[in-house]
Design an enzyme around this catalytic site. Structure first.
Site, PDB file in Angstrom:
ATOM      1  N   GLU A  43      49.117  -4.653  68.591  1.00  0.00           N
ATOM      2  CA  GLU A  43      49.802  -4.790  67.462  1.00  0.00           C
ATOM      3  C   GLU A  43      49.534  -3.404  66.667  1.00  0.00           C
ATOM      4  OE1 GLU A  43      50.877  -8.611  64.951  1.00  0.00           O
ATOM      5  OE2 GLU A  43      48.271  -7.994  64.876  1.00  0.00           O
ATOM      6  N   GLY A  56      39.726  -7.430  63.110  1.00  0.00           N
ATOM      7  CA  GLY A  56      38.741  -8.622  63.081  1.00  0.00           C
ATOM      8  C   GLY A  56      39.118  -9.383  64.369  1.00  0.00           C
ATOM      9  N   ALA A  57      40.288  -9.739  64.829  1.00  0.00           N
ATOM     10  CA  ALA A  57      40.851 -10.343  65.953  1.00  0.00           C
ATOM     11  C   ALA A  57      42.135 -10.242  66.208  1.00  0.00           C
ATOM     12  CB  ALA A  57      40.363 -11.735  65.870  1.00  0.00           C
ATOM     13  N   MET A  58      42.681 -10.568  67.430  1.00  0.00           N
ATOM     14  CA  MET A  58      44.057 -10.545  67.621  1.00  0.00           C
ATOM     15  C   MET A  58      44.368 -11.761  68.481  1.00  0.00           C
ATOM     16  SD  MET A  58      47.010  -8.895  67.512  1.00  0.00           S
ATOM     17  CE  MET A  58      48.185  -9.308  68.172  1.00  0.00           C
ATOM     18  N   GLU A  59      45.614 -12.476  68.157  1.00  0.00           N
ATOM     19  CA  GLU A  59      45.894 -13.525  68.526  1.00  0.00           C
ATOM     20  C   GLU A  59      46.823 -13.605  70.046  1.00  0.00           C
ATOM     21  OE1 GLU A  59      49.526 -12.321  65.781  1.00  0.00           O
ATOM     22  OE2 GLU A  59      47.210 -12.064  66.010  1.00  0.00           O
ATOM     23  N   ASN A  60      46.420 -12.844  70.906  1.00  0.00           N
ATOM     24  CA  ASN A  60      47.154 -12.816  72.259  1.00  0.00           C
ATOM     25  C   ASN A  60      47.177 -14.019  72.690  1.00  0.00           C
ATOM     26  OD1 ASN A  60      46.795  -9.857  72.150  1.00  0.00           O
ATOM     27  ND2 ASN A  60      44.874 -10.444  72.501  1.00  0.00           N
ATOM     28  N   GLU A 117      43.070 -17.299  64.220  1.00  0.00           N
ATOM     29  CA  GLU A 117      43.845 -16.856  65.468  1.00  0.00           C
ATOM     30  C   GLU A 117      44.588 -17.938  66.080  1.00  0.00           C
ATOM     31  OE1 GLU A 117      44.326 -13.690  65.682  1.00  0.00           O
ATOM     32  OE2 GLU A 117      43.095 -13.411  63.987  1.00  0.00           O
ATOM     33  N   HIS A 123      47.884 -19.049  65.119  1.00  0.00           N
ATOM     34  CA  HIS A 123      48.817 -18.065  65.477  1.00  0.00           C
ATOM     35  C   HIS A 123      49.423 -18.638  66.658  1.00  0.00           C
ATOM     36  CE1 HIS A 123      49.099 -14.523  62.801  1.00  0.00           C
ATOM     37  NE2 HIS A 123      47.518 -14.187  62.809  1.00  0.00           N
ATOM     38  N   GLU A 158      51.181 -14.192  59.590  1.00  0.00           N
ATOM     39  CA  GLU A 158      50.077 -13.754  59.001  1.00  0.00           C
ATOM     40  C   GLU A 158      49.676 -14.724  57.881  1.00  0.00           C
ATOM     41  OE1 GLU A 158      47.898 -12.289  60.558  1.00  0.00           O
ATOM     42  OE2 GLU A 158      48.842 -10.955  61.952  1.00  0.00           O
TER      43      GLU A 158
END
Length: 871
Positions: free
Chosen positions: A137, A287-291, A322, A325, A344
């Site tokens: 992202e 912090g994190a990613m919503e894959n 996450e 998301h 977001e």
């Protein structure tokens, strides 16, 4: 590179032209464990073969695909090989004369990343093992595969990965098969190819791969659905082998199940992406990613030592953010990045909402009011502030808009929307939104349509215009007029806006009246909920109420505003802030006082006096840690220079007393220990930390674990009391990736001009460090007690800006531009130097100018605060 910064207009034109049917992506990462391919030891390349199938609405048209790669072996369009040198320019693959239906095959060698962008390559210094993960992202999947890099060209993905056979390899879909690879690795070890289930239609930036000898723990989640069927979701948790002894999967699985229960209950749309893996990965930028199906987190969420409840709450909030998301962002995705808030803001709000209602962290709204909104208030007063629905012209704009407006202000606005439209209307709107737009892309109008239906309010467009399409934060101030008997004759709420953003908004607020009870607690004795609009609102419901000692105009934190106080209320807080019995009300008052300090309406020394007197009785650990952070910022930036030493000494004395008086083994004791370390500078103060480190002094209940040892060692090094040999010895005690980062930071913190020069060169003049080590060097370099030592770098900073922006990836460039800005100089000369650069570089990239403008604004604010403090 030319074409790397995709524009919104280009994306819209391509979306009108193309429809993507699907991707087949084959990655071969066996080279990850081979000897480094470059002279300076950095990893080389991996093979990426992508097959894209897509339709063209106007046959005969030209278009392009996105790819950033050092070498392309072949490009084949509809069975015809294309000349690579002619169609590939380093960032784009030209697609001439498209047919109605097309197949593109691109075989490329892509580069492993050390910056956390694309496919990141990390070698664990503890055991030499290699770990890979992707982070895309907003637009870095093109560093790993050929694609149409924009969120509205969704498609199913078929992914396969060839890697060492003993690794764990994951992608968005469940593993379908694993086959031995006939060639193996360069050293003869076996390799295998993993093939994963085809995904649902998702955007390119949401695809993911994690590969390496990760430690993995599995479980499952089951839920009975309304139609009588049972939903089964395989669960997985991953971290590096070296962190396995610190991993706490039980807590993480518990929060995961609680979140899935909450979102299924309220969204009425079953989780759509099969499995649910959560991987904690090294050197992560965010912090994190919503894959979908494979969420990635920064591994600092695997706590190596004793930490506070606030840290566990923050991790749980991120996990739930996450998870939200999966619906807001993954199932339904914005068309372009100007509607980034559609994912977001909702995830930020739903993270706090579910945290409070589904987990053990019932205090989540307090942290939201105190910490998340502070981020929003700062961002909304910068010259770069923007509406929640922003104007995103290109990918560089998009990268910078992952900010406090898009996240925390947007979430605050949604909390206001719940108060305005009603909780059930809001949730029913979400349910209809998912049903109508599943696997599609949306705009603001799509959300407003369902909210208008469910709330019955026909003014949703007007509400959205005020709250989502204008920038700036309003201030609400109570004004009281008393009658002859001392009761309230009239209570008025005045609303103000900044001249640059003059919009006055409709606010649904709660107004609380407080006074001390028989026990001395400052408690609420009256509350009304009302609508505030325009510059002046009379609150008739409170006429006749007894005279309050404190009026809180945003009680319960329903709206997004800066809370101000009447003179009597402010006087009450100066005397009785710690006596406020409700923790949320107390947190709101702390936040309001901090905003007054930032606005130079309350002298920074007065704020620090409040911290000395009342922080010790703060019951909420998250609020206490935020107050500590504000106090550090006030001391470094807002206190008049001639008062810094006196204020720091007084604050440290109070902190030491609180440390020694805190309950043994408590979170508060640990927070005060960290705060004491942050304030330590002089030789006598350093000796106190040295004795604690050596065990010559002890504080009952305070365990000096490895993380706290590094916390104590930093001021020892920055003051000159600990040399390089001491730091090296500590590194030997902590021979881990975390130890390497701490070691790097401490070495850069030494008060030596030669050390500062080497640190500067390692970040500004070289790109050999990974993203995590760049961050560590910058943290060590910028020590508040070393202003004179850092002064010579001011001119060099401005001279290097455009070169840094041109030569580095945007992630690293942003870190350098923000982290090395000479804010610590805190003087008019630095402000003037900043203004000169801005005046002389009007044509610099807009994203770069934005970062410098933001830093300039912070500096100007600090100078105003210093003047107020001096006066």
């Amino acid at each position: 590179m030319p074409g790397e910064n995709l524009t919104r207009d280009e994306a819209r034109e391509r979306a009108d032209l193309l429809t993507v049917h699907g991707y087949e992506v084959a990655l071969d990462v066996r080279s990850a464990v081979d000897p480094p391919a470059t002279a300076d030891g950095r990893p080389g390349t991996f093979r990426s073969r992508t097959t894209l199938r897509f339709a063209c609405a106007r046959p005969g048209s030209d278009s392009f695909a996105d790819l950033i790669a050092p070498h392309v072996h072949s490009v084949t369009l509809n069975g015809t090989p294309l000349p690579v040198d002619e169609v590939f320019d380093g960032t784009r693959v030209a697609l001439p004369a498209l047919r109605a239906e097309n197949t593109l095959v691109v075989d490329a060698s892509c580069a492993y990343s050390r910056t956390g962008e694309g496919l990141h390559h990390f070698t664990d210094p503890e055991d030499g093992e290699t770990y890979l993960y992707t982070q895309y992202e907003p637009a870095d999947s093109r560093r790993v595969m050929t694609c149409f890099e924009q969120p509205d060209l969704k498609a199913p993905f078929d992914v396969s990965v060839t890697a060492p056979a003993h690794w764990t390899v994951l992608s968005n879909g469940e593993e379908r098969e694993r086959l031995p690879h006939p060639e193996g690795l360069a050293d003869g070890s076996p390799a295998a190819t993993w093939r994963f289930a085809t995904t649902k239609p998702i955007s390119t930036y949401l695809t993911a791969v994690v590969a390496g000898p990760y430690h993995r723990v599995t479980d499952h989640y089951s839920r009975r659905l309304p139609d009588g069927s049972t939903l089964e979701i395989p669960l997985g948790l991953l971290c590096r082998k070296g962190l396995a002894r610190h991993f706490d999967p039980e807590e993480l699985f518990t929060t995961t199940r609680q979140g899935l229960d909450f979102f299924h209950e309220h969204f009425a749309f079953p989780y759509p992406f099969g499995k649910y893996d959560q991987a904690f990965v090294p050197e992560y930028n965010i912090g994190a990613m919503e894959n979908p199906g494979l969420v990635t987190f920064r591994e600092e969420y695997v706590f190596r030592g004793r930490t506070t409840r606030a840290a566990y709450q923050g991790r749980a909030n991120t996990l739930l953010h996450e998870m939200a998301h999966m619906w807001f962002g993954d199932l339904v995705t914005m068309e372009w990045w100007d509607e980034l808030w559609l994912k977001e803001s909702f995830a930020d709000f739903m993270g706090a909402f579910s945290l409070v209602e589904a987990t053990r962290f019932s205090e989540g709204w307090i942290t939201f009011a105190n910490r998340r909104k502070a981020w929003a208030y700062r961002a909304d007063q910068l010259p770069s502030t923007h509406p929640v629905t922003a104007d995103i012209r290109d990918l560089q704009d998009a990268k910078l808009n992952f900010d406090g407006i898009t996240y925390a202000k947007g979430a605050s606005v949604l909390k206001q929307l719940v108060a305005y439209a009603g909780r059930e209307a809001f949730l029913e709107g979400a349910r209809r939104y998912f049903q109508r737009h599943a696997y599609g892309n949306t705009r603001l109008a799509d959300l407003l349509a369902v909210l208008t239906e469910t709330s019955g309010r026909e003014d949703m467009a007007t509400w959205a215009e005020s709250w989502l399409q204008t920038a700036g934060v309003n201030s609400l101030t109570p004004e009281l007029r008393l009658d002859a008997e001392g009761r309230i004759a009239e209570l008025v709420v005045t609303q103000e806006a900044a001249e640059s953003h003059p919009v006055l908004r409709p606010h649904r607020v709660a107004i609380g009246l407080y006074r001390r009870d028989a026990s001395g607690a400052l408690a609420r004795f009256a509350r009304v909920e009302t609508d505030v609009a325009g510059p002046r609102t009379v609150v008739g419901e409170l006429a006749g109420a007894e005279r309050p000692e404190l009026v809180l105009v945003n009680d319960d934190d329903l709206t997004y505003c800066k809370t101000r106080f009447d003179a009597d209320s402010l006087a009450t807080l100066h005397q009785h802030l710690g006596a406020i019995s409700d923790p949320l009300a107390r947190a709101l008052c702390w936040s309001a006082l901090w905003n007054l300090t930032r606005d130079a309406l309350l002298p920074a020394s007065s704020f620090l006096d409040l911290v000395r007197r009342f922080a010790g009785v703060e019951s909420e650990i998250g609020v206490l840690q935020m107050v500590h952070a504000w106090a550090e910022s006030a001391l470094v930036h807002y206190v008049a220079p001639e008062r810094r030493t006196t204020q720091r000494t007084a604050l440290l004395q109070a902190a030491v007393a609180e440390l020694r008086g805190a309950a043994p083994g408590s979170d508060h004791q640990l927070a005060w220990a960290r705060f004491v370390a942050a304030l330590t500078e002089t030789r006598a103060e350093v000796d106190r930390l040295t004795r604690l480190l050596k065990g010559e002094d002890t504080i009952e209940g305070l365990v000096i674990d490895q993380e706290l040892r590094w916390t104590f060692l930093t001021p020892l090094v920055s003051s000159g009391a600990a040399c390089e040999g001491v730091v090296d010895t500590e590194r030997a005690r902590d021979d881990t990736a975390s130890g390497e980062r701490h070691h790097t930071r401490c070495l850069a913190a030494r008060p030596d001009p030669k050390v500062k020069e080497r640190a500067w060169e390692s970040v500004v003049e070289s790109d050999h460090l990974s993203n995590a080590l760049v961050e560590a060097v910058i943290d060590g370099f910028t020590q508040p007690g070393q202003r004179e030592l850092l002064a010579p770098f001011t001119e060099r900073y401005f001279a290097a800006l455009e070169r840094i922006w041109r030569e580095r990836t945007i992630e690293i460039a942003m870190a350098i531009v923000r982290g090395l800005f000479p804010a610590l100089q805190g003087d008019e000369a630095t402000l003037a130097a900043t203004d000169r650069w801005l005046a002389e570089h009007a044509s610099a990239p807009p994203a770069l100018r934005r970062l410098v403008l933001e830093a300039r604004d912070d500096l100007a604010r600090a100078l105003r605060a210093q003047a107020a403090d001096a006066g």
